[in-house]
Design a protein around this motif. Structure first.
Motif, mmCIF file in Angstrom:
data_model
loop_
_atom_site.group_PDB
_atom_site.id
_atom_site.type_symbol
_atom_site.label_atom_id
_atom_site.label_comp_id
_atom_site.label_asym_id
_atom_site.label_seq_id
_atom_site.Cartn_x
_atom_site.Cartn_y
_atom_site.Cartn_z
ATOM 1 N N UNK A 36 0.484 -1.326 -0.151
ATOM 2 C CA UNK A 36 0.087 -0.215 -0.277
ATOM 3 C C UNK A 36 1.251 1.323 -0.409
ATOM 4 N N UNK A 37 1.899 1.259 0.391
ATOM 5 C CA UNK A 37 3.245 2.728 0.218
ATOM 6 C C UNK A 37 3.144 2.639 -1.365
ATOM 7 N N UNK A 38 3.272 3.719 -1.764
ATOM 8 C CA UNK A 38 3.409 4.767 -2.248
ATOM 9 C C UNK A 38 4.744 5.020 -3.269
ATOM 10 N N UNK A 39 5.265 3.920 -4.437
ATOM 11 C CA UNK A 39 6.972 4.248 -4.958
ATOM 12 C C UNK A 39 6.552 4.966 -5.782
ATOM 13 N N UNK B 127 5.700 6.849 -9.264
ATOM 14 C CA UNK B 127 5.685 5.420 -10.277
ATOM 15 C C UNK B 127 3.856 4.740 -10.015
ATOM 16 N N UNK B 128 3.695 4.296 -8.604
ATOM 17 C CA UNK B 128 2.975 3.571 -8.579
ATOM 18 C C UNK B 128 2.338 3.125 -6.552
ATOM 19 N N UNK B 129 1.937 2.183 -6.732
ATOM 20 C CA UNK B 129 1.147 1.626 -4.975
ATOM 21 C C UNK B 129 1.758 0.202 -5.173
ATOM 22 N N UNK B 130 2.595 -0.369 -3.822
ATOM 23 C CA UNK B 130 3.326 -1.306 -3.889
ATOM 24 C C UNK B 130 2.207 -2.042 -3.528
ATOM 25 N N UNK B 131 1.580 -3.269 -4.273
ATOM 26 C CA UNK B 131 0.736 -4.121 -4.590
ATOM 27 C C UNK B 131 0.993 -5.844 -3.691
ATOM 28 N N UNK B 132 2.462 -5.607 -3.835
ATOM 29 C CA UNK B 132 2.677 -7.061 -3.361
ATOM 30 C C UNK B 132 3.704 -7.295 -3.658
ATOM 31 N N UNK B 133 4.887 -8.312 -2.229
ATOM 32 C CA UNK B 133 6.270 -8.750 -2.392
ATOM 33 C C UNK B 133 6.121 -9.713 -3.119
ATOM 34 N N UNK B 134 7.027 -10.253 -4.007
ATOM 35 C CA UNK B 134 6.869 -11.460 -4.266
ATOM 36 C C UNK B 134 8.982 -12.497 -4.222
ATOM 37 N N UNK B 135 8.984 -13.541 -4.027
ATOM 38 C CA UNK B 135 10.370 -14.114 -4.008
ATOM 39 C C UNK B 135 9.693 -15.775 -4.391
ATOM 40 N N UNK B 136 10.387 -15.081 -5.965
ATOM 41 C CA UNK B 136 10.835 -16.528 -6.456
ATOM 42 C C UNK B 136 11.705 -17.220 -6.461
ATOM 43 N N UNK C 14 13.055 3.407 2.132
ATOM 44 C CA UNK C 14 12.109 2.780 2.368
ATOM 45 C C UNK C 14 11.721 3.670 3.381
ATOM 46 N N UNK C 15 10.961 4.875 4.027
ATOM 47 C CA UNK C 15 10.943 5.044 4.686
ATOM 48 C C UNK C 15 8.851 4.998 4.989
ATOM 49 N N UNK C 16 9.262 4.293 6.052
ATOM 50 C CA UNK C 16 7.894 3.892 6.878
ATOM 51 C C UNK C 16 7.244 5.168 7.542
ATOM 52 N N UNK C 17 7.422 5.715 8.384
ATOM 53 C CA UNK C 17 6.977 6.875 9.032
ATOM 54 C C UNK C 17 6.430 7.299 7.766
ATOM 55 N N UNK C 18 6.700 7.903 6.957
ATOM 56 C CA UNK C 18 6.348 9.209 5.614
ATOM 57 C C UNK C 18 5.285 7.908 4.175
ATOM 58 N N UNK C 19 5.501 7.061 4.886
ATOM 59 C CA UNK C 19 4.368 5.631 4.167
ATOM 60 C C UNK C 19 5.069 6.429 2.238
ATOM 61 N N UNK C 20 6.361 6.151 2.182
ATOM 62 C CA UNK C 20 6.244 6.069 0.962
ATOM 63 C C UNK C 20 8.133 5.491 0.446
#
Length: 174
Positions: free
Chosen positions: A109-112, A120-129, A158-164
């Motif tokens: 949900x963080x904005x990137x 650029x958009x919003x983080x929808x998922x984190x994948x690891x293949x 990665x700034x969790x406080x600023x959510x970005x």
């Protein structure tokens, strides 16, 4: 950088039951912990909704995971019935993460933004293949999600406080 699977800020997914192992009710457990055997040290593990809890005891390493006994599970059928069950622990039971590691739930949900400040958009998922984490970024202007390697070079901030999140896209990724 690393990440840990999770669904809510209060409860973290630390593993899942992959099915029965043998005929005595033992299960094959997939651990999502950095130290796979740490999954046994968090106390009872819960289903996603918290309605069921499991006391587990590791028995031995098995192909693709860990062998474990679950209190109250004594037959292969009982163990098979739990296949696909994700196992959660209260976040407060987990150790705090180093500065360069994050729980997925804190990132989704963080904005990137790019290094020039363009959204650029919003983080929808984190994948690891298997080759490291990838951030799946959804942007309404794109037909396909943008996949960004979750490395210090590609994601310097990665700034969790600023959510970005700030991403320095590798050549050819934009």
């Amino acid at each position: 950088m690393g990440s840990v699977m999770t669904t809510s800020p209060e409860r973290i997914c630390v593993g899942s039951i992959a099915g029965a192992f043998g005929v005595q009710g033992e299960v094959r457990l997939k651990s999502f912990c950095a130290d796979p055997e740490a999954i046994a040290g968090y106390g009872p593990l819960y289903t996603a909704d918290g309605n069921r809890s499991f006391s587990i005891k590791l028995t031995r390493p098995v192909a693709g995971g860990l062998g474990a006994r679950i209190a109250g599970v004594a037959t292969k059928d009982q163990a098979d019935a739990l296949r696909g069950t994700d196992l959660y622990v209260d976040r407060t039971r987990l150790p705090s993460l180093p500065d360069d590691e994050f729980y997925h739930s804190d990132l989704i949900g963080l904005e990137i933004y790019d290094t020039g400040g363009v959204l650029l958009g919003t983080l929808r998922a984190v994948h690891n293949h298997g080759a490291g984490d990838l951030l799946e970024v959804y942007a309404p202007t794109r037909k396909q999600p943008l996949l960004i390697p979750f490395t210090k070079a590609a994601v310097p901030t990665v700034d969790l406080a600023a959510r970005r999140i700030v991403a320095d896209l590798p050549e050819g990724l934009d």
